[in-house]
Write a protein that holds these residues in place. Sequence first.
Motif, PDB file in Angstrom:
ATOM      1  N   ASP B  99       0.833  -1.208   0.000  1.00 37.21           N
ATOM      2  CA  ASP B  99       0.000   0.000   0.000  1.00 37.21           C
ATOM      3  C   ASP B  99       0.869   1.261   0.000  1.00 37.21           C
ATOM      4  OD1 ASP B  99       0.437  -1.371   2.500  1.00 37.21           O
ATOM      5  OD2 ASP B  99      -0.584   0.247   3.524  1.00 37.21           O
ATOM      6  N   GLY B 100       1.981   1.226   0.712  1.00 30.82           N
ATOM      7  CA  GLY B 100       2.877   2.379   0.713  1.00 30.82           C
ATOM      8  C   GLY B 100       3.581   2.510  -0.621  1.00 30.82           C
ATOM      9  N   VAL B 125      -1.128  -5.140  -2.325  1.00 30.47           N
ATOM     10  CA  VAL B 125      -1.342  -5.840  -1.060  1.00 30.47           C
ATOM     11  C   VAL B 125      -1.487  -4.775   0.023  1.00 30.47           C
ATOM     12  CG1 VAL B 125      -0.424  -7.532   0.568  1.00 30.47           C
ATOM     13  CG2 VAL B 125       0.087  -7.748  -1.881  1.00 30.47           C
ATOM     14  N   ASN B 127      -2.049  -3.805   3.601  1.00 27.41           N
ATOM     15  CA  ASN B 127      -2.071  -4.208   5.014  1.00 27.41           C
ATOM     16  C   ASN B 127      -2.151  -2.989   5.927  1.00 27.41           C
ATOM     17  OD1 ASN B 127       0.482  -3.205   4.688  1.00 27.41           O
ATOM     18  ND2 ASN B 127       1.525  -5.153   4.936  1.00 27.41           N
ATOM     19  N   ILE B 129      -0.298  -0.546   6.451  1.00 23.52           N
ATOM     20  CA  ILE B 129       0.887  -0.183   7.242  1.00 23.52           C
ATOM     21  C   ILE B 129       2.145  -0.373   6.402  1.00 23.52           C
ATOM     22  CG2 ILE B 129       1.468  -2.483   8.189  1.00 23.52           C
ATOM     23  CD1 ILE B 129       1.069   0.529  10.459  1.00 23.52           C
ATOM     24  N   TYR B 130       3.243   0.271   6.803  1.00 22.11           N
ATOM     25  CA  TYR B 130       4.552  -0.065   6.250  1.00 22.11           C
ATOM     26  C   TYR B 130       5.075  -1.243   7.055  1.00 22.11           C
ATOM     27  CZ  TYR B 130       4.797   4.467   3.789  1.00 22.11           C
ATOM     28  OH  TYR B 130       4.576   5.544   2.957  1.00 22.11           O
ATOM     29  N   GLY B 131       4.893  -2.430   6.516  1.00 21.31           N
ATOM     30  CA  GLY B 131       5.277  -3.627   7.261  1.00 21.31           C
ATOM     31  C   GLY B 131       6.789  -3.768   7.365  1.00 21.31           C
TER      32      GLY B 131
END
Lengths: 376, 277
Positions: B99-100, B125, B127, B129-131
Amino acid sequence: MKKHKDLVLHGNEACAMGALAAGMRFFAGYPITPSTEIAEFLSVELPKVGGTFIQMEDEISSMGAIIGASLAGVKSLTATSGPGFSLMQENLGYASMAEIPCVLVNVMRGGPSTGMPTRPSQGDVMQSRWGTHGPHPIIVLSPQSVLECYTLTIHAFNLAEKYRSPVIMLIDGIVGHMWENIQLPEKIEVIDRPEPTVPPDWYNPYDNLPGGEIVPLVPFGEGYRYHVTGMVHDKSGFPTLVNEEVEQCLDKLIYKIKNNLHDIIRIEEYMLEDADICIVAHGSVARSAREAVNIARSEGLKAGMLRPITLWPFPRFHLENISKRVKLFVVPEMNYGQVYGEVLKSCPKRAVRVTRVDGELITPAQIMEKIEGAAL
Amino acid sequence: MIRTSETMYKYLRPDKEFPHVWCPGCGIGIVMGALVRAIERTGFTKDEIVLVSGIGCSGRMSTYLDFNTLHTTHGRALSFATGIKLANPKLNIIVVMGDGDATAIGGNHLIHSCRRNIDLTALVVNNNIYGMTGGQYSPTTPMEHKASTAQYGSIEKPFDICKLVEACGASFVARSTTYHSKMLDALLSRGIAKKGFSVVEAMSQCPVQYGRRNKKGSPVDMMMWYKDNAISNPAFKKIPPGEIGEQFPVGILVDLDEPDYLERYSQIVKNAGGDRL
Ligand SMILES: Cc1ncc(C[n+]2csc(CCOP(=O)(O)OP(=O)(O)O)c2C)c(N)n1
Ligand code: SF4
Ligand SMILES: [Mg+2]
């Protein structure tokens, strides 16, 4: 395209024609003065030969697109100037790391920042070498004339393919916008991407071959499925953090250039045989330097010129050799002394610089003043 | 299940880079499974597929799958993919982004790929957040939710990725979740088959960096939340605007038939007297 071999062209146009002659069939770019004529010219010419022209949303994506196109097997080009060149740096480093052949033209204008869009400069000598982060190889060429914009762009593509590396054409705004009457060479050498020598199962796109031989880059879609990444990778292309593999990956990048300096570096020597004074100049400034040599000689001063045609890797060994013979180096350039610093590094002899950053040409008289002022 | 594993195995690179980097309970593996099934269904050979990815946890997908794979720079995957597609239109290109990756640093490339309608399939994808970098807030982190750089709760209005790409002209827009993984693979195969720019958003749980901080419970709880809040698009449209809480539409949201970039470009080449693939 024009059929005649006798042409009146400007540098940017000659550069674009050189790219076409080298087999370039993909251009992605974003408009910026003083490079835009390259994009404009190719937007007309590429469709005629079935190639692709695309104006991207910025320089970051332009650089990304030419890497993608090259991976699909098509020789690719982008062109920009200072601010856009800054934006390209991350993906330029990617091309170095992933060993993707491509050519980037930077027609230099005054900087920093927006600087002087319509005035020329040579301010990106260091950015072209060190603009992207980390240890990386790069090849940078500097033409001094419209004809060289043509021939060196072809050479740039050849080097890119041969060494699987991005190659930068660093053109100062004067040369890019200068008109000259030129004759295109009858014969040119064009190096195309070699075929793989092994079947897909044996193919390691980043293998360390004996003798430093470079693995052919097989285009995507030809049955050789492999992985490409900007991460440090092993010989198969997958990311690694195993110490020896990290070292191998980075060493190989550097040595593929370093071990071939004799092939990559081109210089021009002008009246240097018996010279006491060596002017080191490239691009448009070399034209004034040549005239300064002539004036100096007419006054009984033994001057000569070394012109790095390949700016990076820097012709250090040539300088070292010349420094054994001459007493003084004079380095005129349209910045505060970027090549000058390299000259100092290469030879402990006296060196003086002639700088100019206002976007005006460096004149032969200006160089002469320095020569005459520096008592030998 | 056995059949699923067989399909998976066919496309994995088991001798490379395993074990993978993803945390236990992460949704990205489910998304990857759906992608593999979708590709299997389209019938393309491995050689005809190019999987391009950005940088992030989701970007690692390209490492594990046996296609022509390209792990690019953060946010720029679509630009590399654009170059590949235009240079060799015969290749089928799938672009996996976080997403980022897709909407922050790469937002410019996303909106312009939509506008150009270039024939690529983007799998985002999401989520929230920055995973990869440890849980900083992203353009899709909901308001008031916590992240490592939003310890007091996010104050930025999140993007609705599907609405964004719809507004920018994508030909095919769809959304599913890791709970609805069968729907996800069906949507992906539609997206891949679609000529023009397709975007499939896969809502995917990040229990470690997003769930834990925001008290979303276990990975299963997070998937159950998808189950409870995902509404099929026709049903979603019937909900009065005032009554929409956390629900979101899934399924096909946009499906247009418009000439893609290459079709238009080929016409230019033809008019100019050139020859092209
Ligand atoms: C130019 C650049 N800026 C920042 C980073 C650091 N970085 C790596 S991944 C990432 C964010 C990943 O988030 P997302 O795209 O949502 O992917 P996820 O890990 O959540 O799948 C960031 C900021 C980078 N690699 N490159
Ligand atoms: S950090 Fe989150 S997105 Fe990344 S692998 Fe772990 S659970 Fe998955
Ligand atoms: Mg994310």
